[in-house]
Design an enzyme around this catalytic site. Structure first.
Site, PDB file in Angstrom:
ATOM      1  N   HIS A  50     -64.778  99.428  82.662  1.00  0.00           N
ATOM      2  CA  HIS A  50     -65.995  99.853  83.301  1.00  0.00           C
ATOM      3  C   HIS A  50     -66.867  99.748  82.023  1.00  0.00           C
ATOM      4  CE1 HIS A  50     -63.746 102.366  86.408  1.00  0.00           C
ATOM      5  NE2 HIS A  50     -63.639 101.127  86.733  1.00  0.00           N
TER       6      HIS A  50
HETATM    7  C1  LIG Z   1     -57.860  96.335  86.881  1.00  0.00           C
HETATM    8  C2  LIG Z   1     -59.383  96.635  87.359  1.00  0.00           C
HETATM    9  C3  LIG Z   1     -59.560  97.751  87.988  1.00  0.00           C
HETATM   10  C4  LIG Z   1     -60.770  98.074  88.441  1.00  0.00           C
HETATM   11  N1  LIG Z   1     -60.860  99.022  89.264  1.00  0.00           N
HETATM   12  C5  LIG Z   1     -62.235  99.421  89.787  1.00  0.00           C
HETATM   13  C6  LIG Z   1     -62.516 100.432  90.760  1.00  0.00           C
HETATM   14  O1  LIG Z   1     -61.561 101.061  91.241  1.00  0.00           O
HETATM   15  N2  LIG Z   1     -63.517 100.895  91.023  1.00  0.00           N
HETATM   16  C7  LIG Z   1     -64.644 100.199  90.225  1.00  0.00           C
HETATM   17  O2  LIG Z   1     -66.006 100.545  90.701  1.00  0.00           O
HETATM   18  N3  LIG Z   1     -64.776  99.228  89.661  1.00  0.00           N
HETATM   19  C8  LIG Z   1     -63.249  98.809  89.361  1.00  0.00           C
HETATM   20  N4  LIG Z   1     -63.289  97.605  88.274  1.00  0.00           N
HETATM   21  C9  LIG Z   1     -64.362  96.884  87.842  1.00  0.00           C
HETATM   22  C10 LIG Z   1     -64.962  95.990  88.869  1.00  0.00           C
HETATM   23  O3  LIG Z   1     -63.774  94.982  89.075  1.00  0.00           O
HETATM   24  C11 LIG Z   1     -66.179  95.390  88.284  1.00  0.00           C
HETATM   25  O4  LIG Z   1     -67.073  96.158  88.016  1.00  0.00           O
HETATM   26  C12 LIG Z   1     -66.494  94.341  88.900  1.00  0.00           C
HETATM   27  O5  LIG Z   1     -65.880  93.464  89.248  1.00  0.00           O
HETATM   28  C13 LIG Z   1     -67.949  93.516  88.375  1.00  0.00           C
HETATM   29  O6  LIG Z   1     -68.184  92.272  88.955  1.00  0.00           O
HETATM   30  P1  LIG Z   1     -68.941  91.093  88.448  1.00  0.00           P
HETATM   31  O7  LIG Z   1     -69.311  90.023  89.235  1.00  0.00           O
HETATM   32  O8  LIG Z   1     -69.982  91.771  87.331  1.00  0.00           O
HETATM   33  O9  LIG Z   1     -67.591  90.736  87.495  1.00  0.00           O
HETATM   34  P2  LIG Z   1     -66.434  89.926  87.893  1.00  0.00           P
HETATM   35  O10 LIG Z   1     -66.115  90.484  89.238  1.00  0.00           O
HETATM   36  O11 LIG Z   1     -65.402  90.370  86.953  1.00  0.00           O
HETATM   37  O12 LIG Z   1     -66.901  88.373  87.997  1.00  0.00           O
HETATM   38  C14 LIG Z   1     -67.157  87.686  86.787  1.00  0.00           C
HETATM   39  C15 LIG Z   1     -66.715  86.343  86.947  1.00  0.00           C
HETATM   40  O13 LIG Z   1     -67.495  85.327  85.979  1.00  0.00           O
HETATM   41  C16 LIG Z   1     -66.306  84.521  85.605  1.00  0.00           C
HETATM   42  N5  LIG Z   1     -66.963  84.002  84.212  1.00  0.00           N
HETATM   43  C17 LIG Z   1     -67.198  84.640  83.128  1.00  0.00           C
HETATM   44  N6  LIG Z   1     -67.752  83.835  82.045  1.00  0.00           N
HETATM   45  C18 LIG Z   1     -67.870  82.708  82.789  1.00  0.00           C
HETATM   46  C19 LIG Z   1     -68.518  81.577  82.221  1.00  0.00           C
HETATM   47  N7  LIG Z   1     -69.042  81.266  80.956  1.00  0.00           N
HETATM   48  N8  LIG Z   1     -68.601  80.289  82.981  1.00  0.00           N
HETATM   49  C20 LIG Z   1     -68.213  80.517  84.405  1.00  0.00           C
HETATM   50  N9  LIG Z   1     -67.559  81.554  85.064  1.00  0.00           N
HETATM   51  C21 LIG Z   1     -67.405  82.567  84.092  1.00  0.00           C
HETATM   52  C22 LIG Z   1     -65.158  85.198  85.465  1.00  0.00           C
HETATM   53  O14 LIG Z   1     -64.255  84.402  85.284  1.00  0.00           O
HETATM   54  C23 LIG Z   1     -65.295  86.099  86.789  1.00  0.00           C
HETATM   55  O15 LIG Z   1     -64.543  85.377  87.674  1.00  0.00           O
HETATM   56  C24 LIG Z   1     -61.871  97.495  87.848  1.00  0.00           C
HETATM   57  C25 LIG Z   1     -61.717  96.323  87.082  1.00  0.00           C
HETATM   58  C26 LIG Z   1     -60.412  95.893  86.723  1.00  0.00           C
HETATM   59  C27 LIG Z   1     -59.886  94.674  85.673  1.00  0.00           C
END
Ligand SMILES: Cc1cc2nc3c(=O)[nH]c(=O)nc-3n(C[C@H](O)[C@H](O)[C@H](O)COP(=O)(O)OP(=O)(O)OC[C@H]3O[C@@H](n4cnc5c(N)ncnc54)[C@H](O)[C@@H]3O)c2cc1C
Ligand code: SF4
Length: 588
Positions: free
Chosen positions: A515
């Site tokens: 987080h």
């Molecule tokens: C184990 C775990 C448990 C969690 N549990 C919870 C929960 O219960 N409740 C909650 O609210 N949140 C939880 N979270 C947090 C939640 O998963 C994130 O807040 C959410 O996924 C964020 O979404 P996002 O799109 O910002 O990033 P992400 O879903 O992480 O997606 C980002 C993507 O961008 C890609 N990427 C990164 N850099 C590059 C690049 N340079 N070029 C191309 N692609 C790239 C990555 O590979 C990834 O696939 C948890 C996280 C983890 C790891």
């Protein structure tokens, strides 16, 4: 020399939760959208089949679904007087890699922030006076309010089929829900999860001492559900292999189980996997993003032009890419000038373990977001006068898992290994549980992200450097929360309790939460923030940055509900305002 490709209308950098949301919304608006994801393809039935997904060693300990530090890592120090060192193994947080991002292996604990969480500076100043916020605390208002986001929280909860019990519908407090939540327009789409024994005992003990427990809002399905896009999810089997694992049952909301079955069929959407974006390129006056440079698995470089660029790569990569691309002014903790990298924050957690003689809790019957919660001590739900801190957190009894390698609660005084430890694990496995606190972290002048002056990645680019520590505010708040948790634990009348308060410096090695927040924060003016209230970059108006990098400080809840609501809010602004009149949506 990079190969130049034909222009697309909109480009998504990263294809996790926010990438999927923006892909769906912008293709609906008729744009040709391309998503570039650095990791590989992942699908629910084939990659997370129950015949092999329940492999704790492979997924939990060897981090098969996560970012590989040998390819990308960051350096870390607790303060500016230390030399940061590169992390060769990730621990405290685990960024995702691959289609679906961390949406694959999240728990599904799904929250809305409190209305006052969006007004951290003005609300606390008004209630407690200016002295409540010391000069070193750099908290600020978000530039967006709970009321602005409510319709988008609601859409997200219905997209994901959140199981829960409303506490406040249109201002009317609902029995059995969270009485502290902001007013919501309607109830959750699914009823709460069935509660197992441990959380039920916790809820009774909390009631006994005058608190108001409620079932945690959960993205694990309490029943079969068809979402507004027509995608079907199945009921959760309480398998307990949820956090850090994918769900092969279609029972946990993820991009794969909610959006991708529709989005991937659209002719105006293209996904390219194993394509890592390494730079965002600006035009000569640095007012417009013209393209990104990416590499494929062979190391071949491509230049992908786009009219609109959406960074959706998770907090740490969003900020790293902005820093590497020279977009914005890096923050300087000595002068307080610059905004990029500013206000990095996190969360602070602690726990109290409870051991019974006479109760069999069967901890292996669990789900990622199965639990009972009390919210009396979160945000500004209680009077902070003379407490010496602002912020708070929830207290929960989660029954997420009883996985055999991970679950070994033993009482104080047990040796760390050997026959006596094994005997204690056997005696206590079925009869113990943990109560967890999940606390906010305020932003502070010395906590920030920048480029490391020494260490470089596999392409020779500077690693991102994280400078972070808990401050007195967080320690006092966490002590307070741990004390309240101990009171509930005592009311459980167990044989023994063991308190695990959070002391000392932030330690980046043990897992805490993923987080992470801040670094490219939103706000009401470009002097204090990187993004305006629509997540649009103040200087580069065709660049929008999704994710919790926009949070000016962190609240006492898991972030994804708010990350998703902000993404939907931003997508709506792009569709209804930006596409009609491209340019800044807010004048500085
Ligand atoms: C184990 C775990 C448990 C969690 N549990 C919870 C929960 O219960 N409740 C909650 O609210 N949140 C939880 N979270 C947090 C939640 O998963 C994130 O807040 C959410 O996924 C964020 O979404 P996002 O799109 O910002 O990033 P992400 O879903 O992480 O997606 C980002 C993507 O961008 C890609 N990427 C990164 N850099 C590059 C690049 N340079 N070029 C191309 N692609 C790239 C990555 O590979 C990834 O696939 C948890 C996280 C983890 C790891
Ligand atoms: S606990 Fe439920 S939602 Fe989680 S992985 Fe198992 S079946 Fe899926």
């Amino acid at each position: 020399m990079a190969t130049k490709l034909p222009t697309v209308d909109a480009l998504l950098v990263g294809f996790g939760w926010t990438g999927a949301i923006l892909g769906q919304e912008l293709t609906d608006a008729g744009l040709n959208v391309l998503a570039l994801e650095r990791g590989g393809w992942r699908d629910t039935a084939t990659d997370f089949a129950t015949s092999f997904i329940q492999d704790e060693l492979r997924f939990y300990y060897r981090h098969e679904l996560f970012q590989e530090p040998a390819r990308e890592t960051l350096s870390f120090r607790n303060s500016t007087i230390e030399v940061a060192l590169p992390m060769r193994q990730l621990g405290s947080f685990l960024p995702a890699s691959g289609v679906g991002g961390a949406g694959i292996h999240w728990n599904g604990q799904n929250w809305r922030f409190l209305p006052s969480d969006f007004l951290t500076r003005s609300h606390n100043t008004e209630r407690y006076g200016a002295a409540a916020i010391p000069d070193t605390m750099t908290v600020q208002d978000w530039g967006v309010t709970y009321d602005d986001l409510e319709p988008y929280y609601d859409r997200w909860e219905h997209l994901c089929g959140i199981s829960g019990k409303a506490g406040n519908i249109k201002g009317q407090i609902q029995p059995g829900g969270n009485p502290f939540e902001g007013p919501r327009s309607r109830d959750f789409p699914n009823p709460p999860m069935e509660m197992t024994y441990g959380p039920t005992l916790f809820a009774q003990a909390a009631r006994d001492i005058g608190l108001k427990p409620f079932p945690a809002p959960s993205a694990n399905m309490s029943r079969a559900y068809t979402n507004p896009l027509g995608v079907q999810l199945g009921p959760c089997t309480y398998c307990g292999f949820c956090e850090k694992f994918g769900c092969g049952n279609y029972s946990k909301a993820s991009p794969q189980t909610t959006i991708l079955p529709v989005l991937l069929r659209k002719k105006n959407f293209t996904l390219k996997t194993e394509c890592e974006v390494i730079k965002i390129n600006l035009d000569s006056d640095k007012k417009r993003a013209v393209s990104v440079t990416y590499i494929d698995t062979q190391g071949e470089e491509y230049e992908q032009p786009a009219e609109l660029i959406i960074l959706s790569a998770f907090v740490l990569h969003n900020v790293h890419l902005l820093l590497l691309s020279g977009i914005g002014t890096p923050y300087d903790p000595n002068t307080g000038r610059g905004t990029l990298g500013k206000n990095y924050a996190y969360q602070i957690v602690s726990s109290v373990d409870v051991f019974y003689d006479d109760k069999i809790l069967n901890p292996f019957i669990g789900a990622g977001a199965l639990g009972m919660v009390v919210d009396e001590f979160n945000g500004d739900n209680f009077d902070h006068t003379n407490l010496g801190f602002i912020g708070g957190g929830y207290i929960a009894c989660w029954n997420t898992n009883g996985r055999p390698i991970e679950t070994h609660l033993v009482p104080d005084g047990t040796p760390k290994w050997g026959a006596t430890w094994k005997k204690a694990v056997v005696e206590n496995y079925l009869k113990s549980m943990s109560l967890a606190t999940h606390g906010s972290v305020m932003s502070h002048r010395g906590n920030y992200l920048d480029l490391d002056p020494t260490y470089r990645d596999f392409l020779g680019r500077p690693l991102m450097r994280m400078t972070f520590d808990f401050t007195e505010n967080e320690h006092k708040m966490s002590d307070f929360l741990t004390g309240k948790t101990t009171e509930i634990a005592r009311a459980l009348k167990a044989r023994e309790i063991r308190s695990n308060p959070r002391k000392g410096h932030y330690d980046i090695t043990p897992y805490q939460t993923t987080h992470n927040t801040g670094g490219a924060i939103m706000g009401s003016n470009p002097q204090e923030s990187v993004l305006n209230r629509y997540l649009q970059h103040w200087d580069v108006s065709n660049l929008f940055v999704m994710g919790s990098s926009a949070f000016p400080q962190n609240a006492g809840y898991n972030p994804t509900g708010t990350v998703a609501a902000l993404a939907l809010w931003s997508a709506n602004a792009i569709k209804t305002q930006y596409l009609k009149t491209p340019g800044p949506l807010v004048q500085p």
